[in-house]
Write a protein that holds these residues in place. Structure first.
Motif, mmCIF file in Angstrom:
data_model
loop_
_atom_site.group_PDB
_atom_site.id
_atom_site.type_symbol
_atom_site.label_atom_id
_atom_site.label_comp_id
_atom_site.label_asym_id
_atom_site.label_seq_id
_atom_site.Cartn_x
_atom_site.Cartn_y
_atom_site.Cartn_z
ATOM 1 N N ALA A 295 -85.471 -48.828 -2.508
ATOM 2 C CA ALA A 295 -84.832 -47.692 -1.836
ATOM 3 C C ALA A 295 -85.102 -46.436 -2.651
ATOM 4 C CB ALA A 295 -83.331 -47.928 -1.688
ATOM 5 N N HIS A 296 -85.464 -45.355 -1.983
ATOM 6 C CA HIS A 296 -85.823 -44.105 -2.634
ATOM 7 C C HIS A 296 -84.560 -43.266 -2.818
ATOM 8 C CE1 HIS A 296 -88.980 -40.644 -2.902
ATOM 9 N NE2 HIS A 296 -88.511 -41.031 -4.060
ATOM 10 N N VAL A 297 -84.206 -42.954 -4.072
ATOM 11 C CA VAL A 297 -82.999 -42.198 -4.388
ATOM 12 C C VAL A 297 -83.415 -40.879 -5.030
ATOM 13 C CG1 VAL A 297 -80.772 -42.192 -5.570
ATOM 14 C CG2 VAL A 297 -81.750 -44.355 -4.754
ATOM 15 N N THR A 298 -83.076 -39.757 -4.394
ATOM 16 C CA THR A 298 -83.411 -38.436 -4.921
ATOM 17 C C THR A 298 -82.176 -37.550 -4.829
ATOM 18 O OG1 THR A 298 -84.151 -37.604 -2.782
ATOM 19 C CG2 THR A 298 -85.810 -38.656 -4.168
ATOM 20 N N THR A 299 -82.282 -36.369 -5.430
ATOM 21 C CA THR A 299 -81.255 -35.345 -5.261
ATOM 22 C C THR A 299 -81.780 -34.288 -4.309
ATOM 23 O OG1 THR A 299 -82.046 -34.097 -7.176
ATOM 24 C CG2 THR A 299 -80.328 -35.745 -7.568
ATOM 25 N N ALA A 300 -80.860 -33.609 -3.632
ATOM 26 C CA ALA A 300 -81.261 -32.630 -2.626
ATOM 27 C C ALA A 300 -81.998 -31.457 -3.239
ATOM 28 C CB ALA A 300 -80.026 -32.138 -1.860
ATOM 29 N N GLU A 301 -81.725 -31.141 -4.517
ATOM 30 C CA GLU A 301 -82.333 -29.962 -5.124
ATOM 31 C C GLU A 301 -83.680 -30.232 -5.765
ATOM 32 O OE1 GLU A 301 -79.208 -31.607 -8.016
ATOM 33 O OE2 GLU A 301 -79.398 -31.221 -5.864
ATOM 34 N N ARG A 302 -84.102 -31.492 -5.882
ATOM 35 C CA ARG A 302 -85.423 -31.763 -6.451
ATOM 36 C C ARG A 302 -86.001 -32.995 -5.791
ATOM 37 N NH1 ARG A 302 -84.085 -33.967 -12.611
ATOM 38 N NH2 ARG A 302 -83.341 -36.022 -12.009
ATOM 39 N N ALA A 303 -87.338 -32.965 -5.617
ATOM 40 C CA ALA A 303 -88.009 -34.062 -4.913
ATOM 41 C C ALA A 303 -88.151 -35.300 -5.780
ATOM 42 C CB ALA A 303 -89.391 -33.595 -4.433
ATOM 43 N N ALA A 304 -88.289 -35.094 -7.081
ATOM 44 C CA ALA A 304 -88.470 -36.238 -7.966
ATOM 45 C C ALA A 304 -87.209 -37.088 -7.992
ATOM 46 C CB ALA A 304 -88.821 -35.765 -9.382
ATOM 47 N N GLY A 305 -87.376 -38.367 -8.035
ATOM 48 C CA GLY A 305 -86.240 -39.264 -8.072
ATOM 49 C C GLY A 305 -86.626 -40.592 -8.668
ATOM 50 N N THR A 306 -86.066 -41.659 -8.121
ATOM 51 C CA THR A 306 -86.366 -42.983 -8.619
ATOM 52 C C THR A 306 -86.346 -43.957 -7.450
ATOM 53 O OG1 THR A 306 -85.802 -44.627 -10.287
ATOM 54 C CG2 THR A 306 -83.969 -43.587 -9.127
ATOM 55 N N VAL A 307 -86.644 -45.208 -7.754
ATOM 56 C CA VAL A 307 -86.695 -46.265 -6.751
ATOM 57 C C VAL A 307 -85.847 -47.420 -7.240
ATOM 58 C CG1 VAL A 307 -88.189 -47.856 -5.491
ATOM 59 C CG2 VAL A 307 -88.993 -45.562 -6.020
ATOM 60 N N SER A 308 -85.020 -47.974 -6.396
ATOM 61 C CA SER A 308 -84.217 -49.118 -6.801
ATOM 62 C C SER A 308 -85.123 -50.309 -7.085
ATOM 63 C CB SER A 308 -83.196 -49.468 -5.712
ATOM 64 O OG SER A 308 -83.841 -49.830 -4.502
ATOM 65 N N ASP A 309 -84.752 -51.096 -8.098
ATOM 66 C CA ASP A 309 -85.583 -52.226 -8.504
ATOM 67 C C ASP A 309 -85.342 -53.425 -7.599
ATOM 68 O OD1 ASP A 309 -83.190 -53.327 -9.298
ATOM 69 O OD2 ASP A 309 -83.545 -53.081 -11.450
ATOM 70 N N ASP A 310 -85.848 -54.592 -8.019
ATOM 71 C CA ASP A 310 -85.734 -55.782 -7.185
ATOM 72 C C ASP A 310 -84.285 -56.192 -6.940
ATOM 73 O OD1 ASP A 310 -88.438 -55.838 -7.103
ATOM 74 O OD2 ASP A 310 -88.684 -57.376 -8.641
ATOM 75 N N ASP A 311 -83.379 -55.731 -7.786
ATOM 76 C CA ASP A 311 -81.970 -56.076 -7.635
ATOM 77 C C ASP A 311 -81.145 -54.920 -7.084
ATOM 78 O OD1 ASP A 311 -82.408 -58.648 -8.816
ATOM 79 O OD2 ASP A 311 -82.524 -57.639 -10.751
ATOM 80 N N GLY A 312 -81.826 -53.898 -6.520
ATOM 81 C CA GLY A 312 -81.139 -52.777 -5.915
ATOM 82 C C GLY A 312 -80.629 -51.729 -6.873
ATOM 83 N N ARG A 313 -80.883 -51.892 -8.178
ATOM 84 C CA ARG A 313 -80.345 -50.969 -9.171
ATOM 85 C C ARG A 313 -81.225 -49.735 -9.319
ATOM 86 N NH1 ARG A 313 -79.296 -55.051 -14.112
ATOM 87 N NH2 ARG A 313 -81.452 -55.544 -13.592
ATOM 88 N N PHE A 314 -80.578 -48.592 -9.590
ATOM 89 C CA PHE A 314 -81.301 -47.353 -9.817
ATOM 90 C C PHE A 314 -80.602 -46.572 -10.911
ATOM 91 C CE2 PHE A 314 -77.955 -46.086 -6.940
ATOM 92 C CZ PHE A 314 -77.588 -44.819 -7.383
ATOM 93 N N ARG A 315 -81.322 -45.584 -11.456
ATOM 94 C CA ARG A 315 -80.757 -44.709 -12.476
ATOM 95 C C ARG A 315 -81.449 -43.355 -12.404
ATOM 96 N NH1 ARG A 315 -77.815 -45.456 -17.231
ATOM 97 N NH2 ARG A 315 -78.062 -43.809 -18.793
#
Length: 908
Positions: A127-147
């Motif tokens: 799952a792609h997790v970003t903030t509204a003010e910047r395009a760069a973000g992260t992707v949840s891993d195989d266990d759904g975790r993100f940071r």
């Protein structure tokens, strides 16, 4: 080093720490119960009857705890805003305006959590997790975790997307220096959506429910043993991965250097070290972290026995807008990046490089190490001069060596995004390394290759010698990725990898006399050259199915060609060239068995067309993960299978009497007459995260090695002369097992990791040690590591890194065990029993003070510190040398002592 010098070095470091602590304490104000900043500002405006203007969103989320009495409005405002990223100005009309303080960097925090499917009650990977003010973000891993890290304190809108699910936007509040944890649920949808492309890499960190661990990009920039960043030494910070001091040779869970593969952007890199294997290759500014795949890795991960080290170029470094430069006593690292969007197509480019500063500034840590390790070895010299010359037949000496060191790395990468779901990624890498030492002759010699004379016919003989190494790595690859459907992606890659290496040891014509009166008239020399060229094509299809199920398929063709040219005083000459194609196919499937359990299975097939052989390697794993138990986040993985190695890498001990590098590495396809090396893995990893700040990890592994290819030294030295690798290599067997535990803390007051690893590896060596299994020479049975960072305010921090190693065997130079026969003398160790030669423990503590500050778009990071703060004399191995009475005594080759380091990094 003298005692007063030690006290002076430690005193300087303590003084800097006290000054930083004093500066921080000096800013403290009297505390009272906290209250919202907005409320405090309203009270100030009413009590002081002043006009105060500010935006509500600017002060939202801030609280204050200062007390002032009978102070002017300006003093009160300074107190209220002291621990925020805000400042104030006064207009000509007397109004006070609260605004962002541009003089100090904004305080930041983190958001971590799990993306969840409430209908199936299961985590959602990718799952792609970003903030509204910047395009760069992260992707949840195989266990759904993100940071998400580095978020400015305050309110943020998180946007969560995944194909097949409704996009969700939530508002979270980030506190300065804190980590917020959230569970984000996404509802499935049947609405036809355009493909969503996930460009960010998988989340890093300790991956207990997977078969790999990762290091973030910032970890690669920390100074290594020589005071400069080293990617290989940084990899040694992972549990189960180690380097053998002083070299940058990585070992994964008891495996030899040739038992794992290093890949950059998916393509193999041979001998990924530089400066005579004293530093890791690659510019750390070019890379997006390091991934180590250890025992039990999956079927698609390639041709390896102990594991795989994966590196990827970083095209969008978050803390760099345009360029970064880092300077330290050993080298200069630089990076530049940018992007354009011609005609709706996005193009991102990056260039990075590293170059050694030897011709400008000779780092004392590197120079002293080369000089110490290039001292002439009289035992090897006497053994090479004549088979009839006893080990005490002459004494030899030489003046200090003249070291030389040059290295450089060049990286370039580009990505072209044509449309959602379609992109082309290409990269190139070029690395060069040179290292040498010339041992200067005595007073009677004209030059290094001249003729030393001993006019009286007795006494020591001075040997002028030259020992040099050079190698070059070149890599180019291109990969095309596309989305075939909303749940299927595909990629195709082509690569070229080349490696060329030469080393030579030479001694000028020697005429003199031994101490026993015999005349000597001889010249010495050895050479080693290896050229490797590999081309390959690889295709992969990734299908994401329902109920947490996934299927991945891969197929490829590679062609590996090598040339080998070896010659030394003990094994004679050996030359060979060959090229062998190889076909591979692999498949993996993962099936969810309920909410927390996942079953993985895979099969890898390898065909050698020249022999008609087909080899199968089945692998499987079982994963369990529950992020929401009553005791916190719990994960467990058990995996294993059969692993083979079709490209063999063997190390031939060097015979040079002044060798800095102990062995020559040679790569070649497994000879047709020999079966590839084979090993079986059984591994388990587990972690427990009771809260966001604390995590505990553990791992264990067992590797049964019934067939390993190794150099047969007696066969090389039997005088018949080898003509093919099949005559150089023979079968051996072994076993490796061990494990480790790790405790990590990531809080606002400090961050740190304490790690202990245990490794036991035993194997046979063809033609040696009576066929017994002996401890592997690279094994470090006990390793304890501590890493910590303590912030001293917003600008300063203290970094500490220490390790201890116990139980190292094979205490003498490796060439002794390879080439010197048992002598039967009392003053010569029994070289047939390397397990009896236990080196003393190795202890090391490095400390540094780090300062970081930002001005608008420019960030500066400076570091000053001490390597080996305790000044301990750590022994790497032992040599032998004769005394005046002819008896041989043991003398140590030591690692660098206490050294100061300074580095500066500028980012724009």
């Amino acid at each position: 080093m003298r005692p007063w010098s030690w006290f002076r070095s430690v005193g300087m470091l303590l003084g800097l720490l006290l000054l930083a602590w004093g500066a921080q304490v000096g800013r403290t104000v009297h505390a009272q119960p906290t209250r919202p900043l907005a409320q405090a500002l309203k009270q100030l405006s009413a009590a002081a009857e002043v006009s105060l203007v500010y935006e509500a969103a600017l002060v939202q989320g801030h609280s204050v705890d200062c007390t002032v009495e009978d102070a002017a409005p300006e003093a009160t405002l300074r107190c209220l805003l002291a621990d925020t990223d805000l400042d104030f100005v006064q207009t000509s009309a007397g109004t006070y305006v609260v605004k962002t303080d541009v003089r100090r960097p904004p305080q930041t925090g983190s958001v971590t959590g799990v993306v969840w499917d409430p209908r199936s009650d299961e985590p959602l990977p990718r799952a792609h997790v970003t903030t509204a003010e910047r395009a760069a973000g992260t992707v949840s891993d195989d266990d759904g975790r993100f940071r998400l890290e580095g978020l400015v304190a305050g309110a943020h809108s998180l946007v969560v997307r995944r194909v097949g699910y409704e996009t969700r936007t939530v508002t979270v509040r980030v506190s300065p220096g804190a980590t917020r944890r959230d569970t984000l649920a996404l509802r499935p949808t049947t609405i036809a959506l355009a493909p969503v492309v996930v460009d960010a890499p998988s989340a890093g960190g300790l991956g207990p429910s997977r078969e790999h661990d990762t290091l973030p990009a910032d970890a690669l920039l920390q100074s290594g043993p020589l005071g400069t960043p080293s990617v290989a030494h940084a990899g040694g910070r992972l549990m189960g991965v180690s380097t053998t001091a002083p070299y940058a040779d990585l070992h994964i869970q008891g495996g030899a250097r040739g038992n794992h593969e290093v890949r950059l952007d998916g393509a193999p890199v041979r001998n990924p070290t530089t400066a005579g294997r004293l530093l890791g290759a690659f510019s750390p500014l070019a890379l997006d972290g390091l991934t180590a795949r250890k025992a039990g890795f999956g079927a698609l991960q390639g041709d390896a026995l102990s594991g795989v080290i994966d590196l990827e170029h970083d095209l969008d470094r978050q803390e760099t807008q345009h360029a970064t430069v880092r300077v330290d006593p050993v080298g200069v690292n630089g990076r530049a990046e940018g992007s354009v969007e011609p005609g709706g197509t996005t193009v991102r480019v990056m260039g990075a490089g590293r170059i050694g500063l030897w011709n400008v500034h000779r780092a004392r840590s590197l120079q002293s190490l080369i000089e110490t390790w290039s001292v002439l070895d009289p035992v090897l010299t006497a053994a090479q001069l004549s088979a009839d010359t006893s080990l005490a037949g002459g004494t030899f000496e030489g003046r200090r060596a003249r070291p030389q060191s040059r290295f450089s790395d060049l990286h370039a990468a580009a990505e072209v995004s044509f449309a959602p779901g379609r992109r082309l990624y290409a990269s190139i890498y070029r690395g060069r390394s040179r290292l040498g030492a010339d041992l200067v002759a005595g007073a009677g010699a004209q030059n290094v290759s001249g003729v030393p004379q001993n006019a009286e016919g007795s006494g020591p003989i001075t040997l002028p010698s030259s020992d040099h190494y050079e190698w070059t790595n070149t890599l180019a690859q291109a990969r095309y990725e596309t989305t075939l459907s909303d749940r299927t992606t595909a990629s195709a890659q082509a690569f070229l990898s080349r490696y060329r290496a030469t080393s030579r040891f030479e001694v000028g014509r020697l005429r003199g006399y031994s101490s026993s009166g015999g005349a000597l008239d001889a010249s010495l020399g050895s050479r080693a050259a290896n050229a490797v060229s590999e081309v390959g094509l690889q295709g992969t299809v990734d299908m994401s199915l329902a109920n947490r199920s996934e299927v991945r398929l891969s197929a490829g063709l590679t062609s590996l060609g090598t040339r080998v040219d070896l010659a030394n005083a003990f094994v004679g000459a050996f030359r060979h060239s060959t090229r062998r194609p190889r076909l591979t196919a692999a498949g993996e499937a993962a099936v969810g068995l309920g909410r927390a359990l996942t079953l993985e299975g895979g099969l890898r097939l390898t065909a050698r067309p020249t022999t008609g052989d087909l080899y199968a390697e089945p692998r499987a794993a079982l994963r369990y993960h529950r992020p929401d138990t009553d005791v916190g986040d719990v994960a467990l993985r058990v995996g294993g299978g059969l692993y083979r190695r079709f490209t063999t890498q063997f190390s031939l001990a060097r015979d040079g009497a002044t060798s800095v590098v102990p062995s020559t590495s040679v790569w070649t396809p497994v000879p047709e007459r020999l079966a590839p090396s084979r090993t079986y893995h059984l591994s388990t990893t587990a972690t427990w995260q009771p809260d966001p700040a604390w995590s505990l990890g553990a791992e264990g592994y067992w590797k049964e090695q019934p067939h390993l290819l190794a150099v047969d030294y007696p066969a090389l030295a039997d005088g018949t002369g080898a003509t093919t690798p099949a005559q150089v290599l023979s079968s051996s067997s072994g076993r490796a097992y061990g494990g480790g535990v790790q405790v990590s803390y990531d809080g606002t007051a400090a961050t740190g990791t304490l790690r202990y690893s245990y490794t036991r590896a035993r194997r046979t060596f063809p033609g040696r040690f009576d066929g017994r299994r002996v401890p592997a020479p690279w094994t470090e049975p006990h390793r304890l590591t501590l890493e910590t960072r303590v912030p001293l305010g917003d600008v300063l921090a203290v970094d500490l890194h220490g390790n201890g190693i116990w139980g190292r065997r094979w205490g003498y130079r490796r060439s002794y065990y390879a080439y010197l026969p048992p002598d039967g003398r009392d003053d010569i160790p029994d070289l047939d029993r390397p397990s009896d030669h236990v080196l003393p423990p190795l202890y090391r503590l490095d400390a540094s003070l780090v300062a970081e500050h930002s001005w608008d778009d420019v960030s500066v990071t400076g570091r000053i510190g001490l390597l080996n703060v305790l000044g301990r004399t750590n022994v790497a191995d032992w040599g032998l040398r004769p005394e005046d009475d002819g008896a041989l005594t043991r003398w140590p080759r030591t690692l660098p002592g206490r050294r100061s380091i300074v580095s500066l990094e500028i980012r724009y």
